[in-house]
Design a protein around this motif. Structure first.
Motif, PDB file in Angstrom:
ATOM      1  N   PHE A  12      11.391  15.837 -20.282  1.00  0.00           N
ATOM      2  CA  PHE A  12      12.064  14.557 -20.154  1.00  0.00           C
ATOM      3  C   PHE A  12      11.496  13.477 -20.860  1.00  0.00           C
ATOM      4  N   ASN A  13      12.368  12.337 -20.875  1.00  0.00           N
ATOM      5  CA  ASN A  13      11.649  11.054 -21.612  1.00  0.00           C
ATOM      6  C   ASN A  13      11.792  10.016 -20.543  1.00  0.00           C
ATOM      7  N   PRO A  14      11.227   9.953 -19.597  1.00  0.00           N
ATOM      8  CA  PRO A  14      11.446   9.025 -18.677  1.00  0.00           C
ATOM      9  C   PRO A  14      10.997   7.453 -18.635  1.00  0.00           C
ATOM     10  N   GLN A  15      11.786   6.783 -18.165  1.00  0.00           N
ATOM     11  CA  GLN A  15      11.399   5.433 -18.078  1.00  0.00           C
ATOM     12  C   GLN A  15      11.520   4.774 -16.770  1.00  0.00           C
ATOM     13  N   ILE A  16      10.513   3.854 -16.312  1.00  0.00           N
ATOM     14  CA  ILE A  16      10.814   3.193 -14.997  1.00  0.00           C
ATOM     15  C   ILE A  16      10.536   1.830 -15.276  1.00  0.00           C
ATOM     16  N   ILE A  17      11.712   0.904 -15.095  1.00  0.00           N
ATOM     17  CA  ILE A  17      11.630  -0.421 -15.387  1.00  0.00           C
ATOM     18  C   ILE A  17      11.600  -1.263 -14.128  1.00  0.00           C
ATOM     19  N   ILE A  18      10.659  -1.811 -13.941  1.00  0.00           N
ATOM     20  CA  ILE A  18      10.618  -2.985 -12.751  1.00  0.00           C
ATOM     21  C   ILE A  18      10.607  -4.155 -13.095  1.00  0.00           C
ATOM     22  N   ASP A  19      11.603  -5.139 -12.945  1.00  0.00           N
ATOM     23  CA  ASP A  19      11.901  -6.632 -13.659  1.00  0.00           C
ATOM     24  C   ASP A  19      11.022  -7.520 -12.653  1.00  0.00           C
ATOM     25  N   ASP A  20      10.959  -8.582 -13.200  1.00  0.00           N
ATOM     26  CA  ASP A  20      10.126  -9.702 -12.499  1.00  0.00           C
ATOM     27  C   ASP A  20      10.692  -9.945 -10.956  1.00  0.00           C
ATOM     28  N   TYR A  21       9.589 -10.582 -10.238  1.00  0.00           N
ATOM     29  CA  TYR A  21       9.913 -10.904  -8.673  1.00  0.00           C
ATOM     30  C   TYR A  21      10.291  -9.682  -7.900  1.00  0.00           C
ATOM     31  N   VAL A  22      10.280  -8.358  -8.243  1.00  0.00           N
ATOM     32  CA  VAL A  22      10.451  -7.231  -7.185  1.00  0.00           C
ATOM     33  C   VAL A  22       9.459  -7.216  -6.085  1.00  0.00           C
ATOM     34  N   HIS A  23       9.914  -7.074  -5.105  1.00  0.00           N
ATOM     35  CA  HIS A  23       8.962  -7.155  -3.810  1.00  0.00           C
ATOM     36  C   HIS A  23       9.059  -5.771  -3.331  1.00  0.00           C
ATOM     37  N   ALA A  24       8.092  -4.767  -3.097  1.00  0.00           N
ATOM     38  CA  ALA A  24       8.214  -3.515  -2.203  1.00  0.00           C
ATOM     39  C   ALA A  24       7.109  -3.448  -1.046  1.00  0.00           C
ATOM     40  N   GLU A  25       7.672  -3.034   0.054  1.00  0.00           N
ATOM     41  CA  GLU A  25       6.768  -2.903   1.199  1.00  0.00           C
ATOM     42  C   GLU A  25       5.930  -1.477   1.095  1.00  0.00           C
ATOM     43  N   GLN A  26       5.427  -1.061   2.239  1.00  0.00           N
ATOM     44  CA  GLN A  26       4.579  -0.054   2.159  1.00  0.00           C
ATOM     45  C   GLN A  26       5.290   1.337   2.109  1.00  0.00           C
ATOM     46  N   ASP A  27       4.576   2.173   1.508  1.00  0.00           N
ATOM     47  CA  ASP A  27       5.113   3.658   1.552  1.00  0.00           C
ATOM     48  C   ASP A  27       6.309   3.972   0.552  1.00  0.00           C
ATOM     49  N   CYS A  28       6.678   3.075  -0.665  1.00  0.00           N
ATOM     50  CA  CYS A  28       7.732   3.458  -1.394  1.00  0.00           C
ATOM     51  C   CYS A  28       7.275   4.612  -2.181  1.00  0.00           C
ATOM     52  N   GLN A  29       8.393   5.218  -2.695  1.00  0.00           N
ATOM     53  CA  GLN A  29       8.395   6.186  -3.768  1.00  0.00           C
ATOM     54  C   GLN A  29       9.574   6.043  -4.732  1.00  0.00           C
ATOM     55  N   ILE A  30       9.338   6.350  -6.126  1.00  0.00           N
ATOM     56  CA  ILE A  30       9.897   6.048  -7.161  1.00  0.00           C
ATOM     57  C   ILE A  30       9.721   7.354  -8.256  1.00  0.00           C
ATOM     58  N   PHE A  31      10.785   7.993  -8.591  1.00  0.00           N
ATOM     59  CA  PHE A  31      10.648   9.096  -9.267  1.00  0.00           C
ATOM     60  C   PHE A  31      11.775   9.048 -10.308  1.00  0.00           C
TER      61      PHE A  31
ATOM     62  N   GLU B 115       0.966  -1.209  -0.042  1.00  0.00           N
ATOM     63  CA  GLU B 115       0.021  -0.057  -0.089  1.00  0.00           C
ATOM     64  C   GLU B 115       0.951   1.266  -0.053  1.00  0.00           C
ATOM     65  N   HIS B 116       0.467   2.336  -0.626  1.00  0.00           N
ATOM     66  CA  HIS B 116       0.678   3.793  -0.584  1.00  0.00           C
ATOM     67  C   HIS B 116       1.988   3.964  -1.303  1.00  0.00           C
ATOM     68  N   LEU B 117       1.816   3.315  -2.438  1.00  0.00           N
ATOM     69  CA  LEU B 117       3.194   3.597  -3.451  1.00  0.00           C
ATOM     70  C   LEU B 117       2.755   4.713  -4.149  1.00  0.00           C
ATOM     71  N   ARG B 118       4.102   5.524  -4.326  1.00  0.00           N
ATOM     72  CA  ARG B 118       4.041   6.788  -5.406  1.00  0.00           C
ATOM     73  C   ARG B 118       4.936   6.598  -6.304  1.00  0.00           C
ATOM     74  N   MET B 119       4.545   6.440  -7.522  1.00  0.00           N
ATOM     75  CA  MET B 119       5.526   6.488  -8.547  1.00  0.00           C
ATOM     76  C   MET B 119       5.191   7.311  -9.716  1.00  0.00           C
ATOM     77  N   ASP B 120       6.043   7.927 -10.257  1.00  0.00           N
ATOM     78  CA  ASP B 120       6.167   9.069 -11.021  1.00  0.00           C
ATOM     79  C   ASP B 120       7.272   9.435 -12.005  1.00  0.00           C
TER      80      ASP B 120
END
Length: 200
Positions: A84-103, A69-74
């Protein structure tokens, strides 16, 4: 008759197993719409509500990925006069707990089997600072790069990756550390800024 029996069995199962029912609802609400919103959204991946995610077409998510819960991804396409020409790449089997932020303004790439503990912050950019002569720091230029977190890395609770860095395979970043420079593979880093204290 057989169909009615199957429906009754399923109804009884979900009545007794509220957790299984909740998971099914989550998967239906998450996977089906996300399949068409993201650049890529792999099978059996799950992002728990609530969440705040912008520019999903710039985000690729692999198989069996979980964000609590409470992921922020931008994926940031514009900041003041910068484009900008942004890319966010999350590969297989990644695990993230609560309140993570990725920019990302350029590239954030989190590779297979990475674990993000709760309250982790990751970015590939930082605000330029030229003192008060340039006004608010929020109005100053963003310096961008690439942030890559290699396979099997583990980021502890409250880790901050605050500019473009490379975190090596199987590296461990201790809780509340601030990563400002590259961290080699098979190492343990802690502190503000994070420094390697052990290497295998």
């Amino acid at each position: 008759m057989k169909r009615n029996s199957i429906i009754k069995t399923l109804r009884n199962f979900f009545k007794k197993n509220t957790k299984a029912k909740k998971m099914l609802i989550y998967r239906l609400l998450s996977y089906i719409p996300n399949k068409f919103c993201y650049n890529k959204f792999g099978q059996n991946s799950l992002i728990y509500f609530p969440m705040l995610i912008n520019n999903k077409n710039c985000i690729s998510i692999g198989k069996y990925v979980t964000f609590r819960e409470h992921l922020r991804m931008d994926a940031i396409k514009k900041m003041h006069s910068q484009n900008f020409n942004p890319q966010i790449i999350i590969d297989d089997y990644v695990h993230a707990e609560q309140d993570c932020q990725i920019f990302a303004t350029n590239l954030v790439h989190i590779k297979k089997n990475v674990t993000l503990s709760s309250h982790v912050f990751i970015t590939d950019a930082e605000h330029e600072y030229k003192g008060t002569i340039s006004g608010s720091i929020l109005n100053q230029k963003l310096n961008t790069g690439e942030t890559v977190i290699e396979e099997e890395a583990f980021l502890g609770i409250g880790v901050r990756v605050i500019k473009a860095v490379h975190i090596g395979k199987h590296a461990v970043i201790g809780a509340n550390s601030v990563v400002t420079n590259d961290i080699p593979a098979y190492s343990v880093a802690v502190g503000i800024p994070a420094r390697v204290i052990k290497q295998y």
